[in-house]
Design a protein around this motif. Structure first.
Motif, PDB file in Angstrom:
ATOM      1  N   GLU A 953      -1.377   9.389   3.232  1.00  0.00           N
ATOM      2  CA  GLU A 953       0.032   9.020   3.105  1.00  0.00           C
ATOM      3  C   GLU A 953       0.641   8.665   4.449  1.00  0.00           C
ATOM      4  OE1 GLU A 953       2.070  12.139   1.125  1.00  0.00           O
ATOM      5  OE2 GLU A 953       0.854  12.014  -0.685  1.00  0.00           O
ATOM      6  N   THR A 954       0.147   9.283   5.515  1.00  0.00           N
ATOM      7  CA  THR A 954       0.781   9.096   6.825  1.00  0.00           C
ATOM      8  C   THR A 954       0.059   8.053   7.682  1.00  0.00           C
ATOM      9  OG1 THR A 954      -0.499  10.995   7.612  1.00  0.00           O
ATOM     10  CG2 THR A 954       1.771  11.404   6.912  1.00  0.00           C
ATOM     11  N   CYS A 955      -1.281   7.988   7.564  1.00  0.00           N
ATOM     12  CA  CYS A 955      -2.043   7.065   8.419  1.00  0.00           C
ATOM     13  C   CYS A 955      -2.330   5.725   7.747  1.00  0.00           C
ATOM     14  CB  CYS A 955      -3.362   7.712   8.834  1.00  0.00           C
ATOM     15  SG  CYS A 955      -3.132   9.212   9.802  1.00  0.00           S
ATOM     16  N   GLY A 956      -2.435   5.708   6.433  1.00  0.00           N
ATOM     17  CA  GLY A 956      -2.583   4.458   5.703  1.00  0.00           C
ATOM     18  C   GLY A 956      -3.821   3.664   6.080  1.00  0.00           C
ATOM     19  N   ASP A 957      -3.618   2.424   6.549  1.00  0.00           N
ATOM     20  CA  ASP A 957      -4.710   1.481   6.829  1.00  0.00           C
ATOM     21  C   ASP A 957      -5.712   2.023   7.838  1.00  0.00           C
ATOM     22  OD1 ASP A 957      -3.353  -0.119   5.140  1.00  0.00           O
ATOM     23  OD2 ASP A 957      -2.456  -1.384   6.693  1.00  0.00           O
ATOM     24  N   PHE A 958      -5.253   2.929   8.695  1.00  0.00           N
ATOM     25  CA  PHE A 958      -6.103   3.470   9.750  1.00  0.00           C
ATOM     26  C   PHE A 958      -7.354   4.144   9.170  1.00  0.00           C
ATOM     27  CE2 PHE A 958      -7.170   6.961  12.702  1.00  0.00           C
ATOM     28  CZ  PHE A 958      -7.436   6.217  13.841  1.00  0.00           C
ATOM     29  N   LEU A 959      -7.220   4.698   7.961  1.00  0.00           N
ATOM     30  CA  LEU A 959      -8.324   5.459   7.383  1.00  0.00           C
ATOM     31  C   LEU A 959      -9.121   4.674   6.347  1.00  0.00           C
ATOM     32  CD1 LEU A 959      -6.696   8.966   6.738  1.00  0.00           C
ATOM     33  CD2 LEU A 959      -8.193   8.320   8.598  1.00  0.00           C
ATOM     34  N   LEU A1008      -4.314   8.162  -3.186  1.00  0.00           N
ATOM     35  CA  LEU A1008      -5.079   7.824  -1.984  1.00  0.00           C
ATOM     36  C   LEU A1008      -5.535   6.361  -2.036  1.00  0.00           C
ATOM     37  CD1 LEU A1008      -6.260   9.170   0.590  1.00  0.00           C
ATOM     38  CD2 LEU A1008      -8.353   9.550  -0.705  1.00  0.00           C
ATOM     39  N   CYS A1009      -6.046   5.939  -3.184  1.00  0.00           N
ATOM     40  CA  CYS A1009      -6.485   4.549  -3.336  1.00  0.00           C
ATOM     41  C   CYS A1009      -5.329   3.574  -3.140  1.00  0.00           C
ATOM     42  CB  CYS A1009      -7.102   4.336  -4.722  1.00  0.00           C
ATOM     43  SG  CYS A1009      -8.662   5.206  -4.965  1.00  0.00           S
ATOM     44  N   GLN A1010      -4.199   3.892  -3.708  1.00  0.00           N
ATOM     45  CA  GLN A1010      -3.041   3.004  -3.590  1.00  0.00           C
ATOM     46  C   GLN A1010      -2.552   2.936  -2.149  1.00  0.00           C
ATOM     47  OE1 GLN A1010       0.761   4.371  -4.860  1.00  0.00           O
ATOM     48  NE2 GLN A1010       1.260   2.448  -5.897  1.00  0.00           N
ATOM     49  N   ARG A1011      -2.482   4.112  -1.498  1.00  0.00           N
ATOM     50  CA  ARG A1011      -1.935   4.138  -0.125  1.00  0.00           C
ATOM     51  C   ARG A1011      -2.854   3.419   0.859  1.00  0.00           C
ATOM     52  NH1 ARG A1011       0.234   3.352   3.590  1.00  0.00           N
ATOM     53  NH2 ARG A1011       1.609   4.565   4.954  1.00  0.00           N
ATOM     54  N   LEU A1012      -4.175   3.546   0.657  1.00  0.00           N
ATOM     55  CA  LEU A1012      -5.124   2.925   1.584  1.00  0.00           C
ATOM     56  C   LEU A1012      -5.411   1.469   1.235  1.00  0.00           C
ATOM     57  CD1 LEU A1012      -7.694   5.818   2.076  1.00  0.00           C
ATOM     58  CD2 LEU A1012      -5.730   5.252   3.478  1.00  0.00           C
ATOM     59  N   ASP A1013      -4.929   1.011   0.080  1.00  0.00           N
ATOM     60  CA  ASP A1013      -5.128  -0.386  -0.342  1.00  0.00           C
ATOM     61  C   ASP A1013      -6.616  -0.769  -0.269  1.00  0.00           C
ATOM     62  OD1 ASP A1013      -4.474  -2.848  -1.305  1.00  0.00           O
ATOM     63  OD2 ASP A1013      -3.814  -3.676   0.625  1.00  0.00           O
ATOM     64  N   LEU A1014      -7.431   0.011  -1.004  1.00  0.00           N
ATOM     65  CA  LEU A1014      -8.884  -0.153  -0.954  1.00  0.00           C
ATOM     66  C   LEU A1014      -9.305  -1.473  -1.602  1.00  0.00           C
ATOM     67  CD1 LEU A1014      -9.955   3.475  -1.929  1.00  0.00           C
ATOM     68  CD2 LEU A1014      -9.962   2.461   0.353  1.00  0.00           C
ATOM     69  N   GLY A1015     -10.523  -1.930  -1.235  1.00  0.00           N
ATOM     70  CA  GLY A1015     -11.047  -3.177  -1.753  1.00  0.00           C
ATOM     71  C   GLY A1015     -11.604  -3.038  -3.159  1.00  0.00           C
ATOM     72  N   GLU A1016     -12.046  -4.180  -3.713  1.00  0.00           N
ATOM     73  CA  GLU A1016     -12.513  -4.211  -5.099  1.00  0.00           C
ATOM     74  C   GLU A1016     -13.700  -3.284  -5.324  1.00  0.00           C
ATOM     75  OE1 GLU A1016     -13.233  -7.945  -6.943  1.00  0.00           O
ATOM     76  OE2 GLU A1016     -11.393  -8.854  -6.181  1.00  0.00           O
ATOM     77  N   ALA A1017     -14.633  -3.304  -4.424  1.00  0.00           N
ATOM     78  CA  ALA A1017     -15.847  -2.499  -4.603  1.00  0.00           C
ATOM     79  C   ALA A1017     -15.504  -1.017  -4.671  1.00  0.00           C
ATOM     80  CB  ALA A1017     -16.825  -2.778  -3.460  1.00  0.00           C
ATOM     81  N   ASP A1018     -14.611  -0.574  -3.771  1.00  0.00           N
ATOM     82  CA  ASP A1018     -14.220   0.843  -3.776  1.00  0.00           C
ATOM     83  C   ASP A1018     -13.456   1.188  -5.047  1.00  0.00           C
ATOM     84  OD1 ASP A1018     -15.332   1.336  -1.270  1.00  0.00           O
ATOM     85  OD2 ASP A1018     -13.548   0.551  -0.257  1.00  0.00           O
ATOM     86  N   LEU A1019     -12.563   0.291  -5.476  1.00  0.00           N
ATOM     87  CA  LEU A1019     -11.800   0.559  -6.696  1.00  0.00           C
ATOM     88  C   LEU A1019     -12.723   0.621  -7.907  1.00  0.00           C
ATOM     89  CD1 LEU A1019      -8.635  -1.689  -6.170  1.00  0.00           C
ATOM     90  CD2 LEU A1019      -8.858   0.762  -5.805  1.00  0.00           C
ATOM     91  N   ASP A1020     -13.743  -0.257  -7.916  1.00  0.00           N
ATOM     92  CA  ASP A1020     -14.699  -0.219  -9.022  1.00  0.00           C
ATOM     93  C   ASP A1020     -15.456   1.108  -9.039  1.00  0.00           C
ATOM     94  OD1 ASP A1020     -13.948  -2.698  -9.839  1.00  0.00           O
ATOM     95  OD2 ASP A1020     -15.590  -3.777  -8.850  1.00  0.00           O
TER      96      ASP A1020
END
Length: 1116
Positions: A953-959, A1008-1020
């Protein structure tokens, strides 16, 4: 006869009017004739009826004298007619009185057994008793006195026996009460509203002499009625007490017994009747007083705690009556009578209480009047002897009696103290009295310390957060005490009032010294002595003491102790309470991880200790190695029994309550004593034992209120200087003061940000100690760091907040959907044109924009050095703490790792406002956190995932890349591996650690998935892992958590997950809008309802709103 018609007043007319009915009744004794005469009698006025009394009574008496059995209705009618005559006339003839008395008694008694009542109807008995009562009230004084001549003893005895039998054996309350009232009238002791004969002293002596023959029978029968079945009602009991009291008062009257020459020589012609005469000699009086004392004690024991106040009031009247007239002859009874009166001093009914106070005052005044008499024992001596006797028997009575009896006995004890008033201090000067009272209280107040729940209850969480109004009273968290010899809370209240009354009237120095001696003598008396001392101090201050009562001198007295006396007593008691041997007691049954590590810190021969380092001196060593001159504190050995541990817990609770009581007693004068008392209380507020920590918190609130601090925050802040000084000094001697970190924890919990500047140096000392001695001090100081970070998070709130609910997509109208599709096609066309090279030139010139220079940019500073702004103190401390957490995440102790993860989560929240500081620290802690997430105990994994969510929630894209590469694969595989197990498990599975871990991961994975804006492969991968949890075979909460994951995923990529869900289960078919378009074919179409259907339909309906019509068809 109509009430408006005048009554016959002429005797001749009345005679002529009544004569036919009288003659007819004599010839034909029937009920009708009796009723006819009775009706005519009511038409004659009283004066005329008086002249015709003998004439009209003759036919009625004749009916009763006719030999043979008679109908009950006839006898009843005759009795009612005679009652009317006697109630309205006077009996002037002895023969009439004697004859009627005999005839009426014959109507009541059995023909075969004259001593017992006949088995007749209650209506008949009631009518005859009413007639008998009217006869005794109608007789002239000189006529009635003849009833008490020696010659009348047999007849009088028969009447008394008959009335007593009716009063005792009748099944009707009304008959019992009427019979006892008749007995009162017979002995000229009636207390009704009619006029009564007042016998002279000589006549009273004659009556008393005659009644002495019947005293044993009357008193024993009346005592049986008084102590009989409660179902007979209070009216019968009250009447029986009056009979007993008045009869004893008549026969044993002191004034009569001092003038016996009037009846010591009865006439010689009595014959056998002489045997019935009783001579009231000194020996007889003494013997009778002893027997009466036995009966009196039995009566008092049954009535003093009677549920109806009128019975208790009558007992007060009995005591007052007998003490006023028979105190010399009933010497043995004075003690029990005083006990009965004193016991009513605290009665719950104000009328009883008031009458009792008046009676006791009169007794005291009478005693003072005859004080010069050498034979008379002073009232004070009697009271003090009774008090000593009661104190002696109190432990036995508390062990063997029921709660009602115990309550009465204690009320008597309290009553003696209130009646003695200021003389209590004189009585307590007697060593025998003081010792007996003290030992009695010690034995009665013994606690039951065998409840295992007391030692089991722990307080792992930090103390209650500071908030205005969180405590309304000082005892909000006090647990009710359990005693060995009683359970009723009223009994405990009376015992505490006894202690307060002792403190109010007694010498404060004498009492505190005495009970402190008992406190020190034996551990068996320690808790009881502390309870008594607490209440004595409150009583000496006049708190919760009933001061409206009056002492023997009739004057209300003031407090026994001055403020200086109180303060001196409080200081001496508090010193004993907070001494090392009485304050640092073992309260845990076995060593926990923290206890063992504390021992490791404290027990080696060489101890590392935090020193008071001079921050400005870089060369000074902040840690000193000192030799241990103390052995390790005795640990909680296996020999520590539940009994001993509970006893220690209760002792600490009572002592903490005591400090609260002392603060209440002294008020603002307690403020100077805070320097010695507040630190120990804060120590116990940080205890793990729930009961002790709650008692300490209650004590803190009481101190705040007494010393006029608005809340705990002000209490701690205004006294923080010497508290922190003590903490600093004690941290240097940790072997002797291992509780110092807990005091700091409590201060941080209940204070505000103003404390931060003061605790900065101490925090740095703690951190330095951690740097140099992780193995030993980690467990000891982790709780301090947790409290510190919790306080910083509270004092400096940041934007770090978990998202608890998904942000639902707004439902769009059909028109808006059409517009979106049109825009989509336009964008698609433009992209194709660009790909073919059409319109590139125009697009490039439009897209290139140069942002204007910032207006606030200072041109002169462009070449200056880049100076980093100094961090605020709370962020600097947080950064230092987080640095230590990185190293402690690999601690061998699971308990330490769990606590460090909690601290780390708070650090992330606090640092979230400074991203430039947070991201480097997050980078540094990442490797250790990954180890906790992937290769640790499930409990640690659970906490670590919570920290990961906070970081997300706090670091976002960094992680994003780190989570994608190192965390998601393992979490997904873990979820997939555990899904079949949870689907087949029973209800007990929800209590396992594996279930809790699954639930926590599912609840946090979506956000966590929403906050980090994960890619398709990770979401799958996440989708594949969570799909099995949509099954209705999974536990309900896991299904709900899985649904929440898909809600987040749908917000990230709604098209992809709409397709995924429809592939799993498609509730409807999609027809193309134009024949040229091919039909849509999805794998989920046409499938029968299965385990996933319900949850998939729920998601589609809530998130896409596209299955509202078809779902019902599918369900059908």
């Amino acid at each position: 006869m109509s009430p408006t018609m005048a009554q016959i007043s002429d005797p001749k007319i009345a005679f002529a009017y009544l004569r036919p009915a009288c003659v007819l009744l004599t010839k034909e004794p029937t009920v009708t004739n009796v009723e006819t005469l009775s009706g005519q009698l009511k038409e004659v006025n009283d004066a005329t009826l008086q002249q015709l009394q003998e004439y009209v009574l003759f036919p009625l008496r004749f009916v009763l004298k006719v030999p043979g059995p008679k109908k009950e209705k006839l006898v009843q009618a005759v009795a009612e007619a005679m009652s009317h005559i006697l109630e309205n006339t006077c009996v002037q003839s002895w023969e009439t009185l004697h004859g009627l008395l005999s005839e009426l008694c014959l109507c009541l008694c059995s023909p075969t057994d004259p001593g017992n009542p006949a088995d007749t109807s209650e209506e008949l008995q009631s009518a005859v008793l009413r007639c008998l009562d009217a006869l005794l009230h109608a007789a002239y004084g000189d006529i009635v006195i003849k009833l008490f001549e020696p010659i009348m003893l047999p007849g009088l005895g028969a009447a008394i026996s008959l009335l007593l039998a009716l009063g005792e054996k009748s099944k009707s309350r009304d008959i019992q009460a009427a019979a006892l009232k008749c007995l009162q009238s017979l002995t000229l002791q009636c207390d009704c509203t009619q006029e009564h004969i007042v016998p002279s002293s000589e006549e009273r002596c004659a009556i008393g002499s005659t009644m002495a023959s019947f005293l044993p029978g009357i008193t024993t029968a009346a005592a049986r009625i008084i102590t009989g079945d409660l179902r007979q009602g209070h009216a019968v009991t009250v009447r029986a007490i009056k009979v007993w009291s008045r009869t004893v008062g008549l026969v044993m009257e002191d004034a009569q017994l001092q003038a016996r020459e009037h009846w010591e020589t009865p006439s010689a012609d009595l014959g056998r009747i002489r045997q019935l005469v009783v001579h009231r000699t000194p020996d007889w009086v003494k013997s009778t007083a002893g027997k009466l004392c036995v009966l009196l004690k039995k009566i008092i024991s049954c009535t003093s705690a009677h549920q109806h106040w009128r019975v208790r009031l009558e007992m007060v009247e009995l005591g007052d009556h007998l003490l006023a007239g028979c105190s010399q002859s009933l010497g043995e009874c004075v003690g029990p009578l005083l006990e009965a009166l004193v016991g009513a001093v605290n009665d719950e009914e104000p009328r009883v209480r008031k009458r009792c106070e008046v009676a006791l005052r009169e007794v005291s005044q009478r005693n003072q009047g005859c004080k010069s008499s050498s034979s008379a024992q002073t009232f004070t001596d009697v009271l003090s002897e009774n008090l000593h006797s009661l104190a002696t028997s109190l432990p036995r009575l508390m062990r063997t009696s029921d709660d009602q009896k115990k309550l009465f006995v204690l009320n008597v004890f309290l009553g003696y103290l209130k009646v003695l008033g200021p003389l209590v201090s004189v009585v307590l000067n007697s060593a025998a009295h003081l010792e007996r009272i003290s030992k009695a209280l010690m034995q009665v107040l013994e606690l039951d310390v065998m409840d295992v729940r007391i030692v089991e209850e722990r307080s792992y969480a930090a103390a209650i957060e500071t908030s205005s109004g969180s405590h309304d009273s000082d005892g909000a968290h006090m647990q009710r005490k359990h005693f060995l010899y009683f359970t009723d809370e009223k009994i405990f209240s009376v015992l505490m009032e006894i202690c307060r009354t002792l403190g109010y009237y007694g010498n404060i120095y004498l009492l505190t010294d005495n009970f402190l001696d008992l406190y020190q003598q034996s551990s068996a008396y320690r808790k009881q002595a502390a309870m008594v001392l607490n209440e004595i101090v409150r009583g000496a201050a006049g708190i919760a003491v009933a001061t409206e009562g009056q002492g023997l001198d009739g004057q209300v007295r003031g407090h026994s102790a001055t403020q200086e006396d109180l303060k001196a007593a409080v200081v001496s008691v508090m010193e004993e309470y907070t001494s090392l041997k009485n304050w640092h007691l073992i309260t845990v049954s076995e060593e926990t991880d923290r206890d063992r590590q504390d021992q490791q810190l404290l027990s080696p021969s060489r101890l590392l200790s935090i020193s008071n380092s001079d921050v400005s001196n870089n060369n000074s060593n902040s840690l000193q190695v000192i030799s241990s001159s103390f052995g390790s504190p005795s640990p909680s050995s296996s020999s520590s029994t539940i009994h001993q541990l509970n006893s220690n817990i209760w002792q600490l609770c009572i002592q903490l309550e005591g400090i609260a009581c002392f603060a209440q007693a002294l008020g603002r004068d307690f403020r100077p004593l805070l320097m010695t008392s507040l630190y120990p209380v804060l120590e116990k507020a940080g205890e793990e034992t729930l009961l002790v920590s709650q008692a300490a918190l209650g004590s803190m609130w009481a101190i705040s209120k007494a010393c006029d601090y608005p809340s705990l925050k002000e209490l701690i802040n205004e006294n923080s200087d010497y508290l922190l000084n003590d903490i600093s000094l004690n941290l240097q001697r940790l072997s002797q003061h291992p509780q110092a970190p807990r005091v700091l924890t409590v201060m941080l919990t209940h204070s505000d940000c103003s404390l931060l500047s003061l605790v900065g140096d101490i925090v740095q000392d703690v951190l330095m100690a951690l740097d140099l001695s992780y193995d030993h001090t980690a467990a000891l100081f982790c709780s301090v760091l947790h409290a510190l970070m919790k306080a910083l998070a509270r004092w400096f709130p940041s934007s770090c907040r978990r998202t608890s609910e998904s942000a639902r997509p707004k439902q769009t109208s059909t028109h808006e959907e059409v517009l979106n599709i049109r825009q989509f096609l336009l964008d698609l066309r433009k992209q194709k044109e660009l790909a073919e090279g059409i319109g590139i030139e125009e697009d490039n010139t439009e897209d290139i924009e140069v942002p204007p220079p910032s207006e606030c940019e200072d041109v002169e500073d462009l070449g200056g050095p880049d100076v980093k702004a100094e961090l605020p103190s709370h962020l600097s401390i947080t950064k230092d703490v987080m640095e230590r957490c990185i190293h402690l995440l690999s601690d061998p102790s699971l308990r330490v790792r769990l606590k460090v993860l909690d601290v780390l989560e708070l650090c992330v929240c606090v640092l979230s406002e400074k991203e430039n500081e947070l991201l480097p620290m997050a980078h540094r802690c990442w490797p250790a956190l990954v180890q906790r997430l992937t290769a640790d105990d499930p409990l640690a994994v659970l906490r670590a995932f919570r920290v990961l969510c906070t970081l997300g929630e706090t670091c976002g894209d960094f992680l994003r890349r780190r989570v994608s590469k190192e965390i998601l694969p393992k979490l997904s595989s873990s979820l997939a591996r555990q899904a079949p197990i949870s689907a087949k498990a029973g209800p007990i599975y929800t209590h396992t650690l594996a279930y809790k871990l699954q639930l926590a991961v599912l609840q946090g994975l979506g956000s966590l998935c929403q906050r980090l804006d994960l890619g398709e492969a990770d979401l799958d991968a996440v989708c594949e892992a969570c799909l099995p949890y949509l099954s209705c075979r999974q536990p309900i909460r896991l299904q709900e958590a899985s649904i929440s994951v898909f809600r987040y995923l749908i917000q990230v990529d709604p098209d992809a997950f709409w397709f995924t869900l429809n592939e799993l289960h498609c509730p409807s078919t999609y027809s193309p809008p134009h024949p040229d378009l091919q039909p849509v074919q999805l794998n989920g179409m046409g499938r029968p309802r299965d385990e996933y259907s319900d949850n998939v339909l729920k998601l589609l309906r809530e998130e896409f709103g596209c299955v509202a019509d078809t779902a019902s068809q599918l369900m059908s």
